[in-house]
Design an enzyme around this catalytic site. Structure first.
Site, PDB file in Angstrom:
ATOM      1  N   ARG A  53       0.870  -1.263   0.158  1.00  0.00           N
ATOM      2  CA  ARG A  53       0.054  -0.081   0.116  1.00  0.00           C
ATOM      3  C   ARG A  53       0.660   1.320  -0.112  1.00  0.00           C
ATOM      4  O   ARG A  53       0.579   2.095  -0.854  1.00  0.00           O
ATOM      5  CB  ARG A  53      -0.893   0.137   1.354  1.00  0.00           C
ATOM      6  CG  ARG A  53      -2.103  -0.566   1.291  1.00  0.00           C
ATOM      7  CD  ARG A  53      -2.592  -1.040   2.345  1.00  0.00           C
ATOM      8  NE  ARG A  53      -1.510  -2.068   2.994  1.00  0.00           N
ATOM      9  CZ  ARG A  53      -1.658  -3.325   2.495  1.00  0.00           C
ATOM     10  NH1 ARG A  53      -2.810  -3.857   1.914  1.00  0.00           N
ATOM     11  NH2 ARG A  53      -0.937  -4.360   2.870  1.00  0.00           N
ATOM     12  N   THR A  54       1.851   1.308   0.907  1.00  0.00           N
ATOM     13  CA  THR A  54       2.630   2.622   0.927  1.00  0.00           C
ATOM     14  C   THR A  54       3.287   2.800  -0.223  1.00  0.00           C
ATOM     15  O   THR A  54       3.289   4.178  -0.764  1.00  0.00           O
ATOM     16  CB  THR A  54       3.416   2.383   2.366  1.00  0.00           C
ATOM     17  OG1 THR A  54       2.634   2.099   3.463  1.00  0.00           O
ATOM     18  CG2 THR A  54       4.083   3.754   2.644  1.00  0.00           C
ATOM     19  N   LYS A  82      25.738  -4.924  -1.572  1.00  0.00           N
ATOM     20  CA  LYS A  82      27.271  -4.736  -1.556  1.00  0.00           C
ATOM     21  C   LYS A  82      27.834  -4.126  -0.534  1.00  0.00           C
ATOM     22  O   LYS A  82      29.140  -3.938  -0.294  1.00  0.00           O
ATOM     23  CB  LYS A  82      27.799  -3.985  -2.920  1.00  0.00           C
ATOM     24  CG  LYS A  82      27.262  -4.613  -4.303  1.00  0.00           C
ATOM     25  CD  LYS A  82      27.706  -3.755  -5.275  1.00  0.00           C
ATOM     26  CE  LYS A  82      26.981  -4.163  -6.700  1.00  0.00           C
ATOM     27  NZ  LYS A  82      27.302  -2.989  -7.647  1.00  0.00           N
ATOM     28  N   ARG A 103      11.401   3.580   3.579  1.00  0.00           N
ATOM     29  CA  ARG A 103      11.116   2.400   4.691  1.00  0.00           C
ATOM     30  C   ARG A 103      12.499   1.717   4.922  1.00  0.00           C
ATOM     31  O   ARG A 103      12.957   1.216   4.027  1.00  0.00           O
ATOM     32  CB  ARG A 103      10.044   1.815   4.221  1.00  0.00           C
ATOM     33  CG  ARG A 103       9.841   0.425   5.292  1.00  0.00           C
ATOM     34  CD  ARG A 103       8.385  -0.443   4.751  1.00  0.00           C
ATOM     35  NE  ARG A 103       7.515   0.555   5.083  1.00  0.00           N
ATOM     36  CZ  ARG A 103       5.899   0.062   5.045  1.00  0.00           C
ATOM     37  NH1 ARG A 103       5.953  -0.952   4.345  1.00  0.00           N
ATOM     38  NH2 ARG A 103       5.093   0.936   5.147  1.00  0.00           N
ATOM     39  N   HIS A 131       5.554   5.884  11.608  1.00  0.00           N
ATOM     40  CA  HIS A 131       4.819   5.870  10.262  1.00  0.00           C
ATOM     41  C   HIS A 131       3.929   7.000   9.966  1.00  0.00           C
ATOM     42  O   HIS A 131       2.661   6.865   9.657  1.00  0.00           O
ATOM     43  CB  HIS A 131       4.167   4.528   9.946  1.00  0.00           C
ATOM     44  CG  HIS A 131       3.887   4.062   8.547  1.00  0.00           C
ATOM     45  ND1 HIS A 131       4.007   5.035   7.348  1.00  0.00           N
ATOM     46  CD2 HIS A 131       3.205   2.902   8.078  1.00  0.00           C
ATOM     47  CE1 HIS A 131       3.877   4.154   6.418  1.00  0.00           C
ATOM     48  NE2 HIS A 131       3.336   3.034   6.767  1.00  0.00           N
TER      49      HIS A 131
HETATM   50  C1  NCD Z   1       1.812  -0.881   8.221  1.00  0.00           C
HETATM   51  C2  NCD Z   1       3.123  -0.919   8.462  1.00  0.00           C
HETATM   52  O1  NCD Z   1       4.176  -1.282   7.399  1.00  0.00           O
HETATM   53  O2  NCD Z   1       3.831  -0.481   9.493  1.00  0.00           O
HETATM   54  N1  NCD Z   1       1.445  -1.158   7.017  1.00  0.00           N
HETATM   55  C3  NCD Z   1       1.286  -0.160   6.083  1.00  0.00           C
HETATM   56  O3  NCD Z   1       2.015   0.669   5.750  1.00  0.00           O
HETATM   57  N2  NCD Z   1      -0.070   0.032   5.858  1.00  0.00           N
HETATM   58  C4  NCD Z   1       1.006  -2.053   9.273  1.00  0.00           C
HETATM   59  C5  NCD Z   1       1.792  -3.359   9.175  1.00  0.00           C
HETATM   60  O4  NCD Z   1       2.638  -4.006   8.494  1.00  0.00           O
HETATM   61  O5  NCD Z   1       1.153  -4.137  10.105  1.00  0.00           O
END
Ligand code: NCD
Length: 300
Positions: A53-54, A82, A103, A131
């Site tokens: 999703r992100t 590497k 991320r 997040h």
């Molecule tokens: C979340 C995350 O990556 O923290 N997912 C997201 O970005 N919608 C929640 C999760 O992974 O449980």
């Protein structure tokens, strides 16, 4: 916002949040008006952990603003394999892009990386830390469905490792929201987060049993147990499968309860809930696009 990077929800004031949410609503109402605003701009996606999703919603958001994206791809196929440091990676990427979405599995990594770059950097999850862009779409969804004042929000599941929880809980302190946390004892909110919430004047209570609070909730935010963050698989198995909801559990809830989940879900919400008017988690995921368009517009 106090700085050009979005690292933590603790940076966000009520007026920052309202500015982004209002812009997201404007984008939702008239997407065409934004369609060539960032012609020629490039957004870099650096994901050192899995994402659906992100990553895809940032990608769609950039494209709907007229921009392009570049994607580092998996860690396996990048120079990280590497031995390149995160600091070097982002310093190189900033030469290719107008903004970076990062991320990474280590808490604090986004803050550290942001100190090496001048283009805006968005923390799309740093381990069990924060997040904040997820929080903006969560708030947008809460505002659309329940309003953001004088409501009770229950946050349930993995409160220890859940970064979406840490960001959301902090952001909610900007509003007149009572927060009820529901988790097994071993997955309570980290002490640091509890302290910060207390300092921010939050109205917070903690429970191990959903039934104690369910009837008073306007919103129930369910989360996945973050299996990948447990030091021992045994510890995960001890709590896995607890804190699940289905229509029977929800029978005692308000009829207009809003059920949310950042997704992915494993088994926390029975699929039968999906067909009820309470289920807002797919709408929530879709809100990622206008909210991230608004966020990029705000940062750029
Ligand atoms: C979340 C995350 O990556 O923290 N997912 C997201 O970005 N919608 C929640 C999760 O992974 O449980």
């Amino acid at each position: 916002m106090q700085q050009d990077h979005l690292i933590s929800a603790t940076q966000l004031s009520r007026s920052d949040i309202e500015a982004v949410l209002d812009r997201a609503a404007a984008v939702d109402a008239d997407p065409e008006a934004y369609s060539d605003r960032y012609d020629g701009s490039v957004l870099a996606l650096c994901f050192f952990e899995p994402s659906t999703r992100t990553k895809l919603s940032f990608e769609t958001a950039a494209q709907r603003l007229g921009g392009d994206t570049i994607d580092m791809g998996s860690v396996e196929s990048s120079s990280v394999k590497k031995g390149e440091s995160l600091a070097d990676t982002v310093r190189v990427v900033e030469g290719y892009a107008d903004a970076i979405v990062l991320r990474h599995p280590s808490e604090g990594s986004a803050k550290m990386a942001s100190e090496f770059v001048d283009v805006p950097l968005v923390n799309a999850g740093d381990g069990a830390g924060q997040h904040p862009s997820q929080t903006l779409l969560d708030l947008y969804t809460i505002r659309e469905n329940a309003g953001l004042d004088d409501i009770t929000v229950g946050i349930m599941g993995d409160l220890k490792y859940g970064r979406t929880v840490h960001s959301l809980a902090h952001a909610l302190t900007n509003f007149d929201v009572r927060q009820q946390f529901i988790s097994p004892e071993s997955l309570r909110l980290p002490r640091k987060v509890r302290y910060d919430l207390h300092e921010a004047g939050a109205q917070v209570r903690e429970h191990t049993d959903l039934h104690e609070v369910l009837p008073e909730l306007d919103v129930l935010y369910v989360t996945r147990i973050q299996r990948e963050r447990f030091p021992e698989e045994r510890e995960y198995r001890a709590v896995a499968g607890e804190y699940q909801i289905d229509n029977e559990v929800l029978a005692e809830a308000k009829s207009d309860l809003t059920v949310m989940h950042p997704l992915p879900r494993v088994d926390e919400i029975a699929p039968e809930v999906d067909d009820t008017a309470r289920a807002k988690y797919f709408e929530q995921a879709h809100n990622g696009v206008p909210v991230r368009m608004a966020l990029l517009d705000y940062l750029l």
